[in-house]
Enzyme design. Structure first.
Site, PDB file in Angstrom:
ATOM      1  N   LYS A  36      -4.660  60.010  62.572  1.00 55.39           N
ATOM      2  CA  LYS A  36      -3.776  60.643  62.998  1.00 55.39           C
ATOM      3  C   LYS A  36      -3.139  61.097  64.744  1.00 55.39           C
ATOM      4  O   LYS A  36      -2.414  61.083  64.871  1.00 55.39           O
ATOM      5  CB  LYS A  36      -3.016  61.235  61.773  1.00 55.39           C
ATOM      6  N   SER A  92      -7.531  56.432  50.490  1.00 55.92           N
ATOM      7  CA  SER A  92      -6.789  55.376  51.625  1.00 55.92           C
ATOM      8  C   SER A  92      -7.761  53.851  52.463  1.00 55.92           C
ATOM      9  O   SER A  92      -7.773  52.863  52.266  1.00 55.92           O
ATOM     10  CB  SER A  92      -5.805  55.675  52.260  1.00 55.92           C
TER      11      SER A  92
END
Lengths: 315, 94
Positions: free
Chosen positions: A43, A257
């Site tokens: 991110k 994830s």
């Protein structure tokens, strides 16, 4: 490698082979280690890109307040950049995310507004949109619909992979804001269209889907189905199993994830083996496992880990 | 062995609260038609103009049918069909 500041060191992450988990010399898996970005997740790319774009467009000025719906990583990345550039940052975060995320956001200087657990990120988006309407002076960068998010991967992630591995045949990433898949997908469509783009979507427990009305679903504004070729739904059991295999077999300690993404990459690899095709499959390691230790994903039996993850936004 | 069909919470009013029902057919269309025979009214919630509704995702063995032939996607005994509402952002800790 030398950089003028931490922000300048975002991106250019290593691509490493997986000699043990790759099924054969003809079908190879490669991990793009995005956990090696400054705050430890992919991110950083999107956050930096969205802030730079907003500054360029004159939407952000010193002293401005940034508002963002986030389950953690984007907020952490935005906070790291925001603090250095003199912005206040408020994150709307579902209350059923791990405690480490709250601790990290606070440490990096973000303020947190919790959103109800039921409904997951949908609720965070809804609450943030409401706050943005009440506070027109706040700047919501809105990762789900901000083209600068996808552009970070069009300009960075995609070209880095093609440069390091010109023989790449598949790109596998997680489907959240869809920014990684849309940006890298568009890059490959233009520069090596035979690369297949594979999405891994986490499948949560009942609590997250429970209250969703089928007529009020949420699809990120960035999403364009023509950029992807396959989409796998991965439950917590498979994600945990794979994330454990990754650390046991290859020494890579990743977040949950990434386990879901590896599961989709291995499913793709199995198809290639069955079809007798050569393949070089690149998948994204989104972040390290540190933030998820308290979830119980890395200890005990798979059944225990699965039970503990039920109702959590584990990805 | 039959086809396992997993029903989302919001649609369990049609299946007497059952979260998993048995299905049959050789394509997703046939499975949903059989579902409609057993649980009248459910098809209309899933399908619109011959396609899965915008906020409805259908998976055969964990793969989204929109990328495998839509409602024509083949299914066989032992397969699992999962129906889920589209939700915001799952992955990579958005």
């Amino acid at each position: 490698m030398r950089f003028d500041s931490l922000i300048d060191s975002v991106g250019r992450t290593p691509l490493v082979g997986l000699p043990t988990l790759s099924p054969s010399p003809d079908v190879r898996l490669w991990a793009k280690l995005e956990d090696q970005n400054p705050t430890g997740s992919i991110k950083d790319r999107a956050a930096l890109s969205m802030i730079l774009r907003a500054e360029k467009e004159g939407r952000l000025h010193p002293g401005a307040t940034i508002l963002e719906p986030t389950s953690g990583n984007t907020g952490i990345s935005l906070a790291m950049v925001a603090r250095q550039r003199g912005y206040r940052i408020i994150c709307v975060m579902p209350e059923n995310t791990s405690i480490e995320r709250t601790q990290l956001l606070t440490m990096w200087g973000a303020e947190i507004i919790p959103s109800p657990a039921a409904g997951g990120s949908n609720e965070a988006v809804r609450v943030a949109k409401g706050l943005a309407a009440e506070h027109p002076d706040w700047v919501m960068l809105y990762q789900y619909g901000n083209p600068a998010n996808a552009d970070a991967h069009y300009e960075g992630t995609g070209p880095e992979i093609l440069g390091d591995l010109p023989e790449v045949t598949h790109f596998v990433a997680g489907l959240g804001t869809t920014g990684t898949l849309m940006g890298a997908g568009r890059f490959f469509r233009e520069h090596k269209p035979e690369v297949r783009i594979v999405a891994a979507e986490p499948r949560y427990g009942e609590l997250v889907y429970g209250l969703r009305n089928l007529d009020e679903g949420f699809i990120p504004e960035l999403y364009d189905a023509s950029m992807i070729d396959a989409r796998f739904s991965v439950g917590p059991r498979d994600a945990v199993r794979r994330v454990r295999e990754l650390v046991e077999s290859e020494g890579i300690f990743a977040g949950i994830s990434t386990g879901a993404i590896l599961h989709a990459a291995l499913a793709q690899a199995a198809k290639c083996v069955k079809a007798g095709e050569k393949a070089d499959i690149v998948f994204i390691v989104c972040d390290g496992g540190w933030k998820y230790l308290s979830t119980g994903a890395y200890e005990g039996t798979l059944d225990e880990a699965e039970d503990k993850l039920d109702g959590q936004l584990w990805a | 062995m039959a086809i396992e069909v997993r029903i989302p919470t919001i649609l369990r009013t049609y299946t007497d609260g059952e979260r998993v029902v048995e299905g049959s057919g050789s394509t997703v269309t046939e499975v949903i038609d059989q579902l409609e025979n057993d649980h009248a009214g459910i098809k209309e919630r899933l399908i619109e103009n011959g396609e899965a509704r915008r906020f409805v995702n259908i998976y055969v063995n964990d793969e989204d049918i929109r990328f495998t032939g839509n409602l024509g996607t083949p299914v066989a005994d032992g397969d699992t069909v999962v129906i889920l509402p589209a939700v915001a952002g799952g992955s990579a800790g958005v």
